[in-house]
Design a protein around this motif. Structure first.
Motif, PDB file in Angstrom:
ATOM      1  N   VAL A   9       1.424  10.237  -5.371  1.00 49.92           N
ATOM      2  CA  VAL A   9       1.524   9.612  -4.062  1.00 49.92           C
ATOM      3  C   VAL A   9       0.266   9.944  -3.266  1.00 49.92           C
ATOM      4  CG1 VAL A   9       2.807   9.573  -1.881  1.00 49.92           C
ATOM      5  CG2 VAL A   9       4.035   9.708  -4.069  1.00 49.92           C
ATOM      6  N   ASP A  10      -0.275   8.952  -2.597  1.00 45.02           N
ATOM      7  CA  ASP A  10      -1.501   9.122  -1.808  1.00 45.02           C
ATOM      8  C   ASP A  10      -1.121   9.759  -0.462  1.00 45.02           C
ATOM      9  OD1 ASP A  10      -4.113   9.021  -0.991  1.00 45.02           O
ATOM     10  OD2 ASP A  10      -4.165   6.847  -0.665  1.00 45.02           O
ATOM     11  N   LEU A  11      -0.758  11.025  -0.520  1.00 43.96           N
ATOM     12  CA  LEU A  11      -0.125  11.715   0.603  1.00 43.96           C
ATOM     13  C   LEU A  11      -1.052  11.932   1.780  1.00 43.96           C
ATOM     14  CD1 LEU A  11       2.196  13.352   1.851  1.00 43.96           C
ATOM     15  CD2 LEU A  11       1.494  15.293   0.435  1.00 43.96           C
ATOM     16  N   TRP A  12      -2.316  12.214   1.527  1.00 45.66           N
ATOM     17  CA  TRP A  12      -3.204  12.665   2.605  1.00 45.66           C
ATOM     18  C   TRP A  12      -4.082  11.564   3.177  1.00 45.66           C
ATOM     19  CZ3 TRP A  12      -1.041  16.721   4.200  1.00 45.66           C
ATOM     20  CH2 TRP A  12      -0.408  17.593   3.299  1.00 45.66           C
ATOM     21  N   ASN A  13      -3.811  10.333   2.798  1.00 43.65           N
ATOM     22  CA  ASN A  13      -4.502   9.180   3.376  1.00 43.65           C
ATOM     23  C   ASN A  13      -3.652   8.680   4.540  1.00 43.65           C
ATOM     24  OD1 ASN A  13      -5.593   6.708   4.033  1.00 43.65           O
ATOM     25  ND2 ASN A  13      -5.673   5.942   1.921  1.00 43.65           N
ATOM     26  N   SER A  14      -4.162   8.799   5.757  1.00 42.21           N
ATOM     27  CA  SER A  14      -3.357   8.442   6.920  1.00 42.21           C
ATOM     28  C   SER A  14      -3.743   7.096   7.532  1.00 42.21           C
ATOM     29  CB  SER A  14      -3.470   9.537   7.990  1.00 42.21           C
ATOM     30  OG  SER A  14      -4.818   9.692   8.405  1.00 42.21           O
ATOM     31  N   LYS A  15      -4.463   6.254   6.784  1.00 42.90           N
ATOM     32  CA  LYS A  15      -4.788   4.924   7.280  1.00 42.90           C
ATOM     33  C   LYS A  15      -3.510   4.107   7.463  1.00 42.90           C
ATOM     34  CE  LYS A  15      -9.437   4.736   5.271  1.00 42.90           C
ATOM     35  NZ  LYS A  15     -10.335   4.043   4.317  1.00 42.90           N
ATOM     36  N   GLN A  16      -3.591   3.102   8.295  1.00 41.19           N
ATOM     37  CA  GLN A  16      -2.410   2.335   8.676  1.00 41.19           C
ATOM     38  C   GLN A  16      -1.647   1.792   7.468  1.00 41.19           C
ATOM     39  OE1 GLN A  16      -1.421   1.812  12.067  1.00 41.19           O
ATOM     40  NE2 GLN A  16       0.476   1.125  11.121  1.00 41.19           N
ATOM     41  N   ASP A  17      -2.358   1.309   6.457  1.00 40.23           N
ATOM     42  CA  ASP A  17      -1.702   0.680   5.314  1.00 40.23           C
ATOM     43  C   ASP A  17      -1.579   1.611   4.112  1.00 40.23           C
ATOM     44  OD1 ASP A  17      -4.362   0.860   4.687  1.00 40.23           O
ATOM     45  OD2 ASP A  17      -4.601  -1.227   4.069  1.00 40.23           O
ATOM     46  N   SER A  18      -1.700   2.921   4.328  1.00 36.51           N
ATOM     47  CA  SER A  18      -1.691   3.859   3.202  1.00 36.51           C
ATOM     48  C   SER A  18      -0.269   4.116   2.710  1.00 36.51           C
ATOM     49  CB  SER A  18      -2.328   5.181   3.608  1.00 36.51           C
ATOM     50  OG  SER A  18      -1.438   5.931   4.419  1.00 36.51           O
ATOM     51  N   GLN A  19      -0.198   4.681   1.515  1.00 37.31           N
ATOM     52  CA  GLN A  19       1.097   4.998   0.915  1.00 37.31           C
ATOM     53  C   GLN A  19       1.823   6.103   1.679  1.00 37.31           C
ATOM     54  OE1 GLN A  19       0.882   6.318  -3.169  1.00 37.31           O
ATOM     55  NE2 GLN A  19       2.985   5.697  -3.623  1.00 37.31           N
ATOM     56  N   ARG A  20       1.082   6.914   2.404  1.00 37.03           N
ATOM     57  CA  ARG A  20       1.712   7.998   3.180  1.00 37.03           C
ATOM     58  C   ARG A  20       2.849   7.456   4.041  1.00 37.03           C
ATOM     59  NH1 ARG A  20       0.733  13.100   5.215  1.00 37.03           N
ATOM     60  NH2 ARG A  20       1.487  13.499   7.325  1.00 37.03           N
ATOM     61  N   TRP A  21       2.649   6.303   4.631  1.00 40.32           N
ATOM     62  CA  TRP A  21       3.625   5.778   5.588  1.00 40.32           C
ATOM     63  C   TRP A  21       4.764   5.025   4.916  1.00 40.32           C
ATOM     64  CZ3 TRP A  21       2.676   8.937   9.013  1.00 40.32           C
ATOM     65  CH2 TRP A  21       1.367   9.256   9.399  1.00 40.32           C
ATOM     66  N   GLN A  22       4.730   4.972   3.573  1.00 42.79           N
ATOM     67  CA  GLN A  22       5.886   4.462   2.840  1.00 42.79           C
ATOM     68  C   GLN A  22       6.868   5.582   2.496  1.00 42.79           C
ATOM     69  OE1 GLN A  22       6.187   1.155   2.652  1.00 42.79           O
ATOM     70  NE2 GLN A  22       4.228   1.175   3.747  1.00 42.79           N
ATOM     71  N   ILE A  23       6.416   6.827   2.610  1.00 45.30           N
ATOM     72  CA  ILE A  23       7.311   7.960   2.354  1.00 45.30           C
ATOM     73  C   ILE A  23       8.424   7.928   3.393  1.00 45.30           C
ATOM     74  CG2 ILE A  23       7.480  10.478   2.230  1.00 45.30           C
ATOM     75  CD1 ILE A  23       4.435  10.453   1.548  1.00 45.30           C
ATOM     76  N   PHE A  24       9.667   7.970   2.934  1.00 45.32           N
ATOM     77  CA  PHE A  24      10.812   7.745   3.805  1.00 45.32           C
ATOM     78  C   PHE A  24      10.833   8.692   4.999  1.00 45.32           C
ATOM     79  CE2 PHE A  24      15.559   7.966   4.506  1.00 45.32           C
ATOM     80  CZ  PHE A  24      15.687   6.669   4.980  1.00 45.32           C
ATOM     81  N   ARG A  25      10.566   9.957   4.766  1.00 51.96           N
ATOM     82  CA  ARG A  25      10.663  10.943   5.844  1.00 51.96           C
ATOM     83  C   ARG A  25       9.499  10.867   6.833  1.00 51.96           C
ATOM     84  NH1 ARG A  25      13.009  16.682   3.505  1.00 51.96           N
ATOM     85  NH2 ARG A  25      14.980  15.853   2.679  1.00 51.96           N
ATOM     86  N   TYR A  26       8.476  10.081   6.508  1.00 51.56           N
ATOM     87  CA  TYR A  26       7.263  10.115   7.309  1.00 51.56           C
ATOM     88  C   TYR A  26       7.138   8.958   8.295  1.00 51.56           C
ATOM     89  CZ  TYR A  26       5.247  13.907   4.472  1.00 51.56           C
ATOM     90  OH  TYR A  26       5.005  15.110   3.866  1.00 51.56           O
ATOM     91  N   ASN A  27       7.837   7.835   8.033  1.00 59.24           N
ATOM     92  CA  ASN A  27       7.630   6.683   8.913  1.00 59.24           C
ATOM     93  C   ASN A  27       8.661   6.640  10.044  1.00 59.24           C
ATOM     94  OD1 ASN A  27       9.983   5.325   7.842  1.00 59.24           O
ATOM     95  ND2 ASN A  27       8.747   4.812   6.042  1.00 59.24           N
ATOM     96  N   ASN A  28       8.483   5.697  10.953  1.00 64.35           N
ATOM     97  CA  ASN A  28       9.335   5.645  12.142  1.00 64.35           C
ATOM     98  C   ASN A  28      10.740   5.125  11.873  1.00 64.35           C
ATOM     99  OD1 ASN A  28       7.038   3.455  12.188  1.00 64.35           O
ATOM    100  ND2 ASN A  28       8.850   2.384  12.938  1.00 64.35           N
ATOM    101  N   PHE A  29      10.983   4.505  10.702  1.00 64.74           N
ATOM    102  CA  PHE A  29      12.301   3.927  10.425  1.00 64.74           C
ATOM    103  C   PHE A  29      13.406   4.982  10.394  1.00 64.74           C
ATOM    104  CE2 PHE A  29       9.563   0.963   7.643  1.00 64.74           C
ATOM    105  CZ  PHE A  29       9.196   0.210   8.744  1.00 64.74           C
ATOM    106  N   VAL A  30      13.032   6.221  10.119  1.00 66.96           N
ATOM    107  CA  VAL A  30      14.042   7.265   9.970  1.00 66.96           C
ATOM    108  C   VAL A  30      13.986   8.295  11.083  1.00 66.96           C
ATOM    109  CG1 VAL A  30      12.716   8.890   8.560  1.00 66.96           C
ATOM    110  CG2 VAL A  30      15.181   8.645   8.156  1.00 66.96           C
TER     111      VAL A  30
END
Length: 627
Positions: free
Chosen positions: A433-454
């Motif tokens: 998982v591309d964990l440390w890339n914080s760009k808007q379209d990065s995989q980091r923000w698909q991680i369930f615990r990391y995005n605003n949906f949860v």
């Protein structure tokens, strides 16, 4: 000239030039105190013994450390075991073992602790390297070995001293001079604090053998560590959250304390704007349940924080230790022995008795900065008190999530509105998982615990919060009848909302209110209001839900808009790399807001103890009281 001679000539020329380019904070001081010189000078044990003799709580903590050292006697020395890209767990255990064993030796002079410490020192000194590609590993190992070397020095054999100090220099300090490994010197986050502390300890340990190198490293640390310390300004809110406060700030204090003890000055570091105020942040981040406000990459469990005793001593404010007092008095000391910095609590205890620690006077704490927070409670002494934390800030901050506008809430000793906090990094990195890339379209923000949906915030048109958006705390009040804070979230929803303001309040010491005031652009907009909870959720009407946990109840009641229907959403992980989330539910509602419309979303959280009281009418945010 032989190749080795050329290497050392170039190496020490580089050191000389680097020293010349630095601010010379140390000046003409050419002789340090004899060993031991790091954190606790010779005969410093006497002050600790007086503390132990003055209060049984300290005596129990001291004994817990010794008991843990006795258990270590039969444990094999550490091996170089790397997990993924990190040797960090090994380095941290080395720091724990060597700090504990060295403390036990100095306090008891029992040879068993000396011999076991020496054995550990030699084992890690003989590792092939301390993993400089992940320099935190080197930093913590260098601190570990330096404390052990310095504190046990008078009774180590000459051959052991030679092996250990060579390892400090070649596996610790020298890699920090290589630009491949020292980008942390320019970082504004915890890496800078931890790595500069570790390298300074190494420099102090071997000063008499490498005085120019040691001076360079210490001067460099004093110059560099002010970068992350700038993030405490103006009021002490630590941008990386609770757990990383326990990491970055604790190592920052380890650095400052060691400098102050050795030189009689900390070169102004403790007086950097906001730094001493950060103790107030940490104290207020723990709720009555003992759990932390675990936003960003944080754990939930509140922990004993040795650095808080340094802050209390420096600020001459024992009330900063109210939460630490609870940790010491309400838990078995054995709970704390996994903390690798635990002996520091004995060094910084300053003879304070538990009876001298009183509760803080203020029940509201607000801190601005890169990740502003507002923290409020109805009582410091009542375990059933209401507690609310509101987070502003930005997803772009180090270790941040898309949790801007999120809140946690407690009442009746239950955390009703929660945050998942961090997911283990290796569990993600091992699955690429591309964990440390914080760009808007990065995989980091698909991680369930990391995005605003949860998180307990708003989701608009099923879109992510804007990474580069930022929210400040726009107002707050400590009025007992209307404790509150407000934040402007507009920048997080720049393309989908014209305006978004959120206020969170504790009303009449009885209810929690969350009010959002929104304006839509020239298109219809769908807004989802979410609260994550560990409770069982029962929907009892379109606008009311009953939450049950541990025999306690809470009512979630939507006051406006009138035409909504509460619902729940699963927290099952959507990807194979996401962590499991058992026993949790998202509860909330969605509302379609017409184009060019102003509206408000108002929700009350009503503890069972307040169910019989009349619920208040929520006024517009502009009418909320302000300090």
């Amino acid at each position: 000239m032989h190749s080795n001679q050329v290497y050392y000539f170039v190496f020490f020329l580089f050191i000389h030039l680097s020293v010349f380019a630095q601010t010379d904070h140390i000046g003409n001081q050419t002789k340090f105190a004899d060993h031991p010189r790091i954190l606790l000078l010779k005969d410093g044990e006497k002050g600790i013994q007086r503390t132990i003799d003055s209060d049984k709580t300290w005596a129990q903590m001291h004994q817990a450390i010794l008991t843990e050292c006795d258990a270590l006697l039969a444990v094999a020395p550490l091996e170089r075991i790397q997990i993924g890209r990190r040797l960090l767990s090994t380095s941290r255990e080395a720091l724990r073992r060597l700090f504990f064993l060295s403390y036990a030796w100095r306090m008891t002079r029992q040879d068993k602790y000396l011999q076991r410490g020496e054995k550990e020192l030699l084992a890690v000194s003989n590792f092939s390297d301390w993993n400089p590609t992940h320099f935190l590993d080197v930093a913590e190992m260098t601190m570990a070995v330096s404390i052990g070397y310095d504190w046990l020095y008078p009774n180590l054999s000459e051959s052991s001293r030679s092996t250990i100090k060579t390892a400090i220099r070649t596996k610790g300090i020298e890699p920090s001079l290589d630009t491949k490994y020292n980008s942390w010197l320019k970082a504004t986050h915890n890496w800078n604090q931890v790595c500069n502390a570790g390298m300074t300890y190494g420099a102090m340990a071997i000063y008499e053998d490498q005085p120019e190198l040691a001076k360079q490293v210490i001067n460099r640390a004093i110059d560099s560590v002010v970068l992350p310390m700038g993030d405490y300004s103006p009021s002490g809110a630590y941008p990386e959250g609770y757990s990383y406060w326990g990491y970055g700030t604790s190592f920052n204090v380890m650095l400052i304390s060691a400098l102050d003890i050795l030189f009689g000055t900390d070169f102004g570091l403790s007086q950097r704007p906001g730094f001493l105020k950060t103790a107030g942040y940490l104290e207020n981040m723990t709720g009555p349940s003992g759990s932390a406000f675990n936003y960003s990459d944080s754990g939930l469990s509140g922990e004993l924080q040795p650095a808080m005793f340094w802050f209390a001593q420096k600020s001459k404010d024992p009330s900063l230790l109210w939460v630490e007092r609870s940790q010491l008095m309400n838990h078995d000391p054995k709970r704390h022995v996994k903390d690798r910095l635990l002996p520091a609590v004995m060094l910084w205890s300053n003879g304070i008795r538990m009876s001298q620690i009183s509760a803080p006077k203020s029940t509201v704490w607000v801190g601005e900065g890169r990740n502003p927070v507002a923290l409020m409670r109805t009582s410091w002494s009542d375990p059933a008190a209401i507690f609310v934390g509101l987070k502003a800030g930005s997803p772009s901050v180090n270790h941040a999530h898309m949790d801007v506008g999120s809140f946690v809430m407690e009442a009746d000793s239950v955390r009703w509105a929660m945050d998942f906090g961090m997911q283990n990094y290796e569990s993600l990195e091992s699955k690429k998982v591309d964990l440390w890339n914080s760009k808007q379209d990065s995989q980091r923000w698909q991680i369930f615990r990391y995005n605003n949906f949860v998180h307990n915030t708003l989701t608009v048109n099923d879109e992510l919060q804007r990474v580069n958006g930022k929210a400040t705390i726009t107002s707050h009040s400590s009025s007992p009848a209307f404790m509150n804070a407000t934040t402007d979230l507009t920048d997080l929803y720049q393309n989908v909302l014209t305006k978004a303001n959120r206020g969170v309040a504790i009303l009449n010491q009885s209810f929690v209110a969350i009010r959002d005031e929104l304006e839509t652009p020239a298109t219809e907009t769908t807004v989802r209001w979410t609260m994550l909870t560990p409770a069982t959720v029962k929907l009892i009407s379109k606008n009311k839900a009953e939450l049950t946990k541990d025999g306690k109840k809470l009512i979630l009641q939507v006051e406006e808009p009138a035409q909504i229907e509460l619902q729940t959403w699963s927290t099952d992980p959507p990807h194979d790399y996401d962590a499991e989330n058992p026993g949790t539910t998202r509860v909330g509602f969605e509302v379609k807001i017409p184009a060019n419309t102003k509206t408000a979303l108002s929700v009350l959280l009503i503890p069972a103890s307040s169910a019989s009281k009349s619920t208040p009418n929520l006024q517009p945010l502009s009418q909320w009281p302000r300090d």
